[in-house]
Design an enzyme around this catalytic site. Structure first.
Site, PDB file in Angstrom:
ATOM      1  CB  SER A 132     -54.987  54.888  52.806  1.00 16.58           C
ATOM      2  OG  SER A 132     -54.648  54.037  53.992  1.00 16.58           O
TER       3      SER A 132
ATOM      4  CE  LYS B 192     -51.426  53.733  55.503  1.00 17.97           C
ATOM      5  NZ  LYS B 192     -52.486  54.531  54.463  1.00 17.97           N
TER       6      LYS B 192
END
Length: 183
Positions: free
Chosen positions: A39, A80
């Site tokens: 990701s 993230k």
């Protein structure tokens, strides 16, 4: 005999101090983390090992575009990038990030944007469409993975409470050939 006993005691004290110091550093200052998944590609790769700075956010707040580690709803830690801060109004259109109406460049996405031939890297959205609010709530951040098409992030799990953020990470220490600071 007394000298051996004294030497044993000194070694025992040194070992106890070392264990306590390691625990304090590990739980309050810095911790290792392993990137699990794709990701954050191309910035981070699966199985990169990084150091999380836990101290930075004890005395400060996350900044836009920091790479952070946080406790996700699935009882897992996610890594993230901070896109939205409390009070920000976010929108994506034409593969461009708009924060409070102003367009922002995301140089870390340029490599992937060049490779995409079947539409935008980041599908258009407004914050209201994703979380039902016009702005990022106070005490929360909006995070996204750099691999926008394959990232489970705030578009899916909602905003992240600041209390769930473990810290900032920017140092890859393993594998050795990839040791570097990331932005």
């Amino acid at each position: 005999m007394a000298q051996k006993k004294n030497e044993f005691w000194e070694w025992t004290k040194a070992l106890i101090i070392a264990v306590i110091l390691a625990a304090v550093i590990r739980y309050f200052l810095f911790a290792p983390i392993v990137v699990d998944g794709l990701s954050m590609m191309p910035t981070l790769h699966d199985q990169d090992r990084m150091i999380v700075n836990k101290l930075g956010y004890k005395i400060g707040e996350p900044e836009r575009f920091d790479i952070v580690v946080f406790h996700a709803p699935e009882n897992k830690d996610y890594i993230k990038r901070v896109i939205g801060l409390p009070g920000d109004k976010l929108e994506y259109r034409n593969d461009t990030l708009y924060i409070n109406g102003k367009a922002y460049e995301e140089p870390y996405l340029e490599e992937y944007k060049k490779q995409v031939i079947d539409g935008p890297l980041t599908d258009p959205f407004t914050l209201e469409e994703k979380i039902g609010r016009e702005t990022v709530p106070e005490g929360h951040i909006f995070v996204m993975g750099d691999n926008r098409r394959y990232s489970k992030d705030s578009r899916h799990i909602g905003t992240v409470p600041l209390g769930e953020v473990l810290g900032k990470t920017s140092l890859i220490y393993w594998p050795i050939e990839d040791i570097r600071l990331v932005e």
